[in-house]
Design a protein around this motif. Structure first.
Motif, PDB file in Angstrom:
ATOM      1  N   SER A 217      23.365  66.568 -81.313  1.00  0.00           N
ATOM      2  CA  SER A 217      22.318  65.666 -81.774  1.00  0.00           C
ATOM      3  C   SER A 217      20.953  66.201 -81.362  1.00  0.00           C
ATOM      4  O   SER A 217      20.715  66.433 -80.172  1.00  0.00           O
ATOM      5  CB  SER A 217      22.523  64.270 -81.180  1.00  0.00           C
ATOM      6  OG  SER A 217      21.394  63.457 -81.445  1.00  0.00           O
ATOM      7  N   LEU A 218      20.092  66.419 -82.345  1.00  0.00           N
ATOM      8  CA  LEU A 218      18.745  66.899 -82.039  1.00  0.00           C
ATOM      9  C   LEU A 218      17.898  65.791 -81.429  1.00  0.00           C
ATOM     10  O   LEU A 218      16.982  66.065 -80.661  1.00  0.00           O
ATOM     11  CB  LEU A 218      18.077  67.443 -83.309  1.00  0.00           C
ATOM     12  CG  LEU A 218      18.740  68.687 -83.893  1.00  0.00           C
ATOM     13  CD1 LEU A 218      18.013  69.130 -85.156  1.00  0.00           C
ATOM     14  CD2 LEU A 218      18.778  69.821 -82.883  1.00  0.00           C
TER      15      LEU A 218
ATOM     16  N   THR B 138      12.414  70.774 -81.154  1.00  0.00           N
ATOM     17  CA  THR B 138      13.347  70.156 -82.096  1.00  0.00           C
ATOM     18  C   THR B 138      13.283  70.857 -83.448  1.00  0.00           C
ATOM     19  O   THR B 138      14.317  71.088 -84.086  1.00  0.00           O
ATOM     20  CB  THR B 138      13.037  68.656 -82.255  1.00  0.00           C
ATOM     21  OG1 THR B 138      13.131  68.026 -80.970  1.00  0.00           O
ATOM     22  CG2 THR B 138      14.007  67.990 -83.206  1.00  0.00           C
TER      23      THR B 138
ATOM     24  N   ARG C  27      16.387  72.755 -85.136  1.00  0.00           N
ATOM     25  CA  ARG C  27      16.842  72.417 -86.486  1.00  0.00           C
ATOM     26  C   ARG C  27      16.917  73.671 -87.354  1.00  0.00           C
ATOM     27  O   ARG C  27      17.836  73.837 -88.158  1.00  0.00           O
ATOM     28  CB  ARG C  27      15.930  71.376 -87.124  1.00  0.00           C
ATOM     29  CG  ARG C  27      16.395  70.939 -88.514  1.00  0.00           C
ATOM     30  CD  ARG C  27      15.580  69.801 -89.081  1.00  0.00           C
ATOM     31  NE  ARG C  27      15.959  68.539 -88.482  1.00  0.00           N
ATOM     32  CZ  ARG C  27      15.179  67.829 -87.663  1.00  0.00           C
ATOM     33  NH1 ARG C  27      13.973  68.261 -87.354  1.00  0.00           N
ATOM     34  NH2 ARG C  27      15.604  66.694 -87.159  1.00  0.00           N
ATOM     35  N   GLU C  28      15.957  74.575 -87.173  1.00  0.00           N
ATOM     36  CA  GLU C  28      15.982  75.825 -87.940  1.00  0.00           C
ATOM     37  C   GLU C  28      17.215  76.656 -87.577  1.00  0.00           C
ATOM     38  O   GLU C  28      17.844  77.267 -88.453  1.00  0.00           O
ATOM     39  CB  GLU C  28      14.704  76.634 -87.693  1.00  0.00           C
ATOM     40  CG  GLU C  28      14.643  77.895 -88.534  1.00  0.00           C
ATOM     41  CD  GLU C  28      13.396  78.732 -88.297  1.00  0.00           C
ATOM     42  OE1 GLU C  28      13.160  79.659 -89.088  1.00  0.00           O
ATOM     43  OE2 GLU C  28      12.662  78.465 -87.322  1.00  0.00           O
TER      44      GLU C  28
ATOM     45  N   LEU D  42      20.090  75.460 -86.491  1.00  0.00           N
ATOM     46  CA  LEU D  42      21.247  74.795 -87.078  1.00  0.00           C
ATOM     47  C   LEU D  42      21.311  75.014 -88.585  1.00  0.00           C
ATOM     48  O   LEU D  42      22.393  75.154 -89.160  1.00  0.00           O
ATOM     49  CB  LEU D  42      21.230  73.298 -86.759  1.00  0.00           C
ATOM     50  CG  LEU D  42      21.418  72.932 -85.285  1.00  0.00           C
ATOM     51  CD1 LEU D  42      21.397  71.427 -85.102  1.00  0.00           C
ATOM     52  CD2 LEU D  42      22.716  73.507 -84.732  1.00  0.00           C
ATOM     53  N   ASP D  43      20.143  75.072 -89.234  1.00  0.00           N
ATOM     54  CA  ASP D  43      20.123  75.337 -90.669  1.00  0.00           C
ATOM     55  C   ASP D  43      20.591  76.771 -90.947  1.00  0.00           C
ATOM     56  O   ASP D  43      21.299  77.030 -91.920  1.00  0.00           O
ATOM     57  CB  ASP D  43      18.725  75.103 -91.242  1.00  0.00           C
ATOM     58  CG  ASP D  43      18.731  75.034 -92.762  1.00  0.00           C
ATOM     59  OD1 ASP D  43      19.589  74.316 -93.315  1.00  0.00           O
ATOM     60  OD2 ASP D  43      17.903  75.711 -93.393  1.00  0.00           O
TER      61      ASP D  43
ATOM     62  N   PHE E 236      25.135  69.440 -91.418  1.00  0.00           N
ATOM     63  CA  PHE E 236      24.456  68.218 -91.023  1.00  0.00           C
ATOM     64  C   PHE E 236      25.299  67.018 -91.424  1.00  0.00           C
ATOM     65  O   PHE E 236      25.887  66.983 -92.503  1.00  0.00           O
ATOM     66  CB  PHE E 236      23.055  68.153 -91.631  1.00  0.00           C
ATOM     67  CG  PHE E 236      22.098  69.109 -90.974  1.00  0.00           C
ATOM     68  CD1 PHE E 236      21.515  68.801 -89.754  1.00  0.00           C
ATOM     69  CD2 PHE E 236      21.810  70.338 -91.547  1.00  0.00           C
ATOM     70  CE1 PHE E 236      20.658  69.681 -89.124  1.00  0.00           C
ATOM     71  CE2 PHE E 236      20.948  71.229 -90.927  1.00  0.00           C
ATOM     72  CZ  PHE E 236      20.378  70.907 -89.713  1.00  0.00           C
TER      73      PHE E 236
ATOM     74  N   GLY F 255      18.234  69.000 -93.123  1.00  0.00           N
ATOM     75  CA  GLY F 255      17.736  67.755 -92.554  1.00  0.00           C
ATOM     76  C   GLY F 255      18.780  67.097 -91.684  1.00  0.00           C
ATOM     77  O   GLY F 255      19.896  67.560 -91.566  1.00  0.00           O
TER      78      GLY F 255
ATOM     79  N   ASP G 121      19.613  64.715 -87.944  1.00  0.00           N
ATOM     80  CA  ASP G 121      19.488  64.907 -86.500  1.00  0.00           C
ATOM     81  C   ASP G 121      20.805  65.278 -85.839  1.00  0.00           C
ATOM     82  O   ASP G 121      20.819  65.727 -84.704  1.00  0.00           O
ATOM     83  CB  ASP G 121      18.940  63.641 -85.842  1.00  0.00           C
ATOM     84  CG  ASP G 121      17.455  63.460 -86.073  1.00  0.00           C
ATOM     85  OD1 ASP G 121      16.782  64.460 -86.372  1.00  0.00           O
ATOM     86  OD2 ASP G 121      16.971  62.321 -85.969  1.00  0.00           O
TER      87      ASP G 121
ATOM     88  N   ALA H 224      24.533  67.353 -86.236  1.00  0.00           N
ATOM     89  CA  ALA H 224      25.228  68.390 -87.004  1.00  0.00           C
ATOM     90  C   ALA H 224      26.590  68.691 -86.403  1.00  0.00           C
ATOM     91  O   ALA H 224      26.756  68.697 -85.181  1.00  0.00           O
ATOM     92  CB  ALA H 224      24.397  69.668 -87.047  1.00  0.00           C
TER      93      ALA H 224
END
Length: 201
Positions: free
Chosen positions: A52-53, A87, A91-92, A94-95, A105, A118, A120, A122
């Motif tokens: 969780s971000l 954050t 997120r980058e 995780l993408d 996600f 997108g 929060d 993943a």
């Protein structure tokens, strides 16, 4: 300190630039790859299936794991350096992992976003649903369970699966793995919700 619950962090984790987005394209690509490898290794070590971000931003331990000793904050925040991956940068990463098939996600995550890039929360696929399906199929063959109906609880929490790689597997991830086997004609799911069972072929 180089460990979190006995996890050995790579040497890059102990250098401040690792926590700052690199501007050179090649260096940034290498940075994303190293973060991806670190996340996969960390989550596999602690048996974390989701990150969780929002937990990273808040600095709490709520990251959908049964292992309360490990968290996204422990991963993204190096307290010895007093450096934290932002954050947006997390997120980058995780993408990047999503594009490599190693993250996804979660629909209905903390901010309700499930679109590409997108959300929060993943899934972290240190083993993909296909790889978990292979583990299940191997166990079924090894234990002569073909034709037997087992509850999903028995698969992940039962005594017979203790010691298997999928013992304690997140129920939603188990469903993803079973759907792989269903599509291949190797399994059929019965019942609904809490009383679901599966028959292997």
């Amino acid at each position: 300190m180089t460990t979190s619950n006995s996890f050995d962090f790579p040497r890059e984790y102990h250098f401040p630039p690792f926590f700052t987005r690199q501007t050179n394209v090649n260096t940034h690509r290498a940075q994303l790859e190293k973060w991806s490898s670190l996340i996969l290794g960390y989550c596999a070590h602690h048996k974390l299936y989701k990150l969780s971000l929002s937990a990273t931003a808040a600095g709490n331990n709520d990251n959908s794991s049964s292992n309360a000793g490990a968290s996204a904050d422990d991963l993204f925040h190096n307290r010895n350096l007093n450096r934290r991956l932002s954050t947006a940068d997390a997120r980058e990463v995780l993408d990047f992992m999503r594009k490599e098939g190693r993250a996804e996600f979660v629909a209905g995550g903390d901010n309700g976003a499930a679109k590409e890039g997108g959300g929060d929360v993943a899934w972290i696929y240190w083993k993909t649903p296909e790889e978990w399906a292979k583990e299940l199929e191997g166990w079924v063959d090894d234990t002569a369970q073909k034709g037997t109906v087992l509850t999903l609880y028995e698969l992940t929490q039962g005594e017979d699966t203790r010691g298997s790689a999928f013992h304690g597997l997140d129920p939603d991830l188990l469903q993803k793995a079973l759907q792989v086997l269903v599509k291949r004609g190797k399994a059929q799911i019965f019942g609904q919700d809490d009383s679901q069972g599966v028959k292997f072929f």
